[in-house]
Design an enzyme around this catalytic site. Structure first.
Site, mmCIF file in Angstrom:
data_model
loop_
_atom_site.group_PDB
_atom_site.id
_atom_site.type_symbol
_atom_site.label_atom_id
_atom_site.label_comp_id
_atom_site.label_asym_id
_atom_site.label_seq_id
_atom_site.Cartn_x
_atom_site.Cartn_y
_atom_site.Cartn_z
ATOM 1 N N GLY A 35 0.993 -1.118 0.029
ATOM 2 C CA GLY A 35 0.013 0.021 0.142
ATOM 3 C C GLY A 35 0.838 1.207 -0.084
ATOM 4 N N GLY A 36 1.998 1.047 -0.017
ATOM 5 C CA GLY A 36 3.005 2.324 0.105
ATOM 6 C C GLY A 36 3.818 2.319 1.375
ATOM 7 N N TRP A 45 7.819 3.439 1.068
ATOM 8 C CA TRP A 45 7.659 5.109 0.835
ATOM 9 C C TRP A 45 7.491 5.706 2.357
ATOM 10 C CZ3 TRP A 45 4.766 7.898 -3.499
ATOM 11 C CH2 TRP A 45 5.392 9.335 -3.703
ATOM 12 N N HIS A 86 1.012 -3.928 9.728
ATOM 13 C CA HIS A 86 0.039 -4.199 8.731
ATOM 14 C C HIS A 86 -1.526 -4.645 9.295
ATOM 15 C CE1 HIS A 86 2.549 -3.703 5.449
ATOM 16 N NE2 HIS A 86 3.226 -4.786 5.227
ATOM 17 N N SER A 140 1.158 -4.949 -7.665
ATOM 18 C CA SER A 140 2.349 -4.654 -6.905
ATOM 19 C C SER A 140 2.789 -5.977 -6.132
ATOM 20 C CB SER A 140 2.268 -3.549 -5.928
ATOM 21 O OG SER A 140 3.581 -3.554 -5.660
ATOM 22 N N TYR A 158 -1.223 6.599 -1.581
ATOM 23 C CA TYR A 158 -0.076 6.528 -2.331
ATOM 24 C C TYR A 158 -0.369 7.503 -3.597
ATOM 25 C CZ TYR A 158 3.510 4.266 -5.187
ATOM 26 O OH TYR A 158 4.617 3.735 -5.546
ATOM 27 N N ARG A 212 10.194 -1.150 -7.251
ATOM 28 C CA ARG A 212 9.856 -1.774 -8.708
ATOM 29 C C ARG A 212 9.837 -0.461 -9.607
ATOM 30 N NH1 ARG A 212 5.811 -3.925 -12.005
ATOM 31 N NH2 ARG A 212 4.307 -3.067 -10.439
ATOM 32 N N LYS A 213 8.422 -0.393 -9.927
ATOM 33 C CA LYS A 213 8.114 0.788 -10.889
ATOM 34 C C LYS A 213 7.402 2.104 -10.267
ATOM 35 C CE LYS A 213 6.476 -0.543 -15.217
ATOM 36 N NZ LYS A 213 5.162 -1.341 -15.906
HETATM 37 P P1 PAP Z 1 5.579 -3.521 1.592
HETATM 38 O O1 PAP Z 1 4.027 -3.191 2.251
HETATM 39 O O2 PAP Z 1 5.695 -4.974 1.377
HETATM 40 O O3 PAP Z 1 6.505 -3.050 2.270
HETATM 41 P P2 PAP Z 1 5.129 -1.537 -0.174
HETATM 42 O O4 PAP Z 1 6.311 -0.615 0.199
HETATM 43 O O5 PAP Z 1 3.801 -0.839 0.375
HETATM 44 O O6 PAP Z 1 5.529 -2.921 0.270
HETATM 45 O O7 PAP Z 1 4.928 -1.757 -1.641
HETATM 46 C C1 PAP Z 1 5.913 -1.472 -2.742
HETATM 47 C C2 PAP Z 1 5.460 -0.654 -3.777
HETATM 48 O O8 PAP Z 1 5.853 0.523 -3.446
HETATM 49 C C3 PAP Z 1 6.197 -1.141 -5.091
HETATM 50 O O9 PAP Z 1 5.255 -0.612 -6.178
HETATM 51 P P3 PAP Z 1 5.040 -1.249 -7.560
HETATM 52 O O10 PAP Z 1 5.199 -2.580 -7.304
HETATM 53 O O11 PAP Z 1 3.998 -0.797 -8.375
HETATM 54 O O12 PAP Z 1 6.564 -0.549 -8.162
HETATM 55 C C4 PAP Z 1 7.308 -0.039 -5.071
HETATM 56 O O13 PAP Z 1 7.822 0.229 -6.239
HETATM 57 C C5 PAP Z 1 6.719 1.163 -4.236
HETATM 58 N N1 PAP Z 1 7.888 1.826 -3.768
HETATM 59 C C6 PAP Z 1 8.858 1.394 -3.019
HETATM 60 N N2 PAP Z 1 9.490 2.444 -2.541
HETATM 61 C C7 PAP Z 1 8.950 3.548 -3.155
HETATM 62 C C8 PAP Z 1 9.353 4.969 -2.999
HETATM 63 N N3 PAP Z 1 10.270 5.402 -2.163
HETATM 64 N N4 PAP Z 1 8.804 5.864 -3.674
HETATM 65 C C9 PAP Z 1 7.643 5.587 -4.490
HETATM 66 N N5 PAP Z 1 7.257 4.107 -4.453
HETATM 67 C C10 PAP Z 1 7.724 3.354 -4.058
#
Ligand code: PAP
Length: 333
Positions: free
Chosen positions: A78-79, A82, A142, A174, A232, A298-299
């Site tokens: 969910g973000g 970040w 979580h 994601s 997000y 990732r993206k």
């Molecule tokens: P988690 O709950 O397992 O910690 P979480 O960080 O919530 O995961 O989600 C990962 C997503 O956040 C990924 O998205 P995507 O698969 O659509 O690419 C990841 O790329 C994105 N993410 C991680 N760090 C950042 C950041 N610093 N800024 C923006 N998006 C980010």
């Protein structure tokens, strides 16, 4: 199953750290298999793997937040990563303003700076050492709000809770990529469809999605002083506005001087996906709980679901969420 090798199961998915009492409880709970065949158990409306449930029960029993603590909550994908980076950087910014080179985010993964209550701290201990983290302490979880409240209501005064969420379609996609990276294996279309079906039924770790977002949405409506509900997509769209909102909520607003000297931009740059994912620490190695640091990046695009979901799948998700959130005031575009 299409997985070509034995998956690397993280501890929270296992069932080897469960007390006899919890085992007895689990035996009485509704259960289902997740999309890969691992057992999930429904406790008070939320799905858990056995080890995760044990840790959640331990958090509820033993964790007593202080009013200065900050808890970051989210659904997986969910973000979380970040939000951890942003809150850590905002709250501790004074310490590093003279020398950004020593900023902990440059050498540690955000998950090691802001530990999970149930996935790390209480996963192996009922009395973890919480003193090793800088004050104010920032924890993450979580757990959905009803589950978290069993711990937070033990505190004499409320602590601040920041929640971040993302639209279900991008959260799902994601999560799909994460599971592929986690298991170091490219799962096929049949597994993708099984995961989609599980998501639609809400049968996933910490699910259902809609119960989770609603619990924090309602919490934020009831107590604006102690709950901040973030999205997000909004942070992507207007990062400056959102980070300032975050700092104000945490009682450490940016001063005029900081705004003029570029502090806000500096933190956004430090916490950007591009910057973090290019750091050595996030390219190799694992977090303290043994997950490859690179799988969290990732993206980071809004709308990546369009590259993965069929129009029918997207419509199904939209209809479910619209139906489940109806009347709550919470709307996802
Ligand atoms: P988690 O709950 O397992 O910690 P979480 O960080 O919530 O995961 O989600 C990962 C997503 O956040 C990924 O998205 P995507 O698969 O659509 O690419 C990841 O790329 C994105 N993410 C991680 N760090 C950042 C950041 N610093 N800024 C923006 N998006 C980010």
């Amino acid at each position: 199953m299409e997985v070509s090798q034995e998956p690397q199961l993280p501890n929270y998915m296992k069932d080897d750290h469960v007390s006899q009492e919890t085992e007895n409880l689990i035996a009485s709970l509704p259960s289902e298999k997740d999309f890969m065949g691992y057992g999930l158990y429904n406790y008070k409306g939320c799905w858990y793997y056995p080890n995760t449930l044990q840790a959640v029960l331990d958090v509820q029993k033993h964790f007593k937040p202080r009013d200065t603590d900050i808890i970051l909550a989210s659904l997986p994908k969910g973000g979380t990563t970040w939000l951890k980076s942003l809150v850590f950087s905002v709250v501790h910014r004074e310490k590093y303003q003279e020398n950004q080179q020593i900023h902990p985010l440059l050498s540690q993964n955000p998950h090691d700076l802001v530990p999970f209550l149930e996935l790390e701290l209480y996963a192996n201990s009922q009395t973890p050492d919480l003193t090793k983290f800088p004050s104010p302490m920032i924890f993450s979880t979580h757990m959905h709000l009803q589950a978290l409240r069993e711990a937070t209501t033990k505190a004499s005064s409320p602590c601040k809770i920041v929640y971040v969420c993302r639209g279900i379609k991008d959260t799902f996609v994601s999560g799909w990529h994460y599971r592929n990276m986690l298991h170091r294996s490219k799962m096929g279309q049949a597994t993708f469809e099984l995961m989609f079906d599980a998501y639609c039924r809400g049968v996933l770790l910490y699910g259902p999605y809609w119960e989770h977002v609603l619990s924090y949405w309602n919490g934020s409506l009831e107590d604006k002083e102690n709950f901040l509900f973030m999205r997000y997509e909004e942070i992507i769209e207007e990062p400056r506005v959102q980070i300032k909102r975050l700092a104000e909520f945490l009682n450490c607003p940016f001063t005029e001087e900081e705004e003029e000297n570029g502090s806000v931009e500096e933190i956004l740059k430090l916490c950007s996906l591009r910057n973090l994912s290019n750091l050595e620490v996030n390219k190799k190695g694992t977090t303290r709980i043994g997950i490859d640091t690179q799988v969290f990046f990732r993206k980071g695009e809004v709308g990546d679901w369009k590259n993965h979901l069929t129009p029918h799948m997207a419509k199904t998700f939209d209809e479910i969420v619209e139906h489940r959130l109806r009347g709550s005031g919470l709307i996802f575009q």
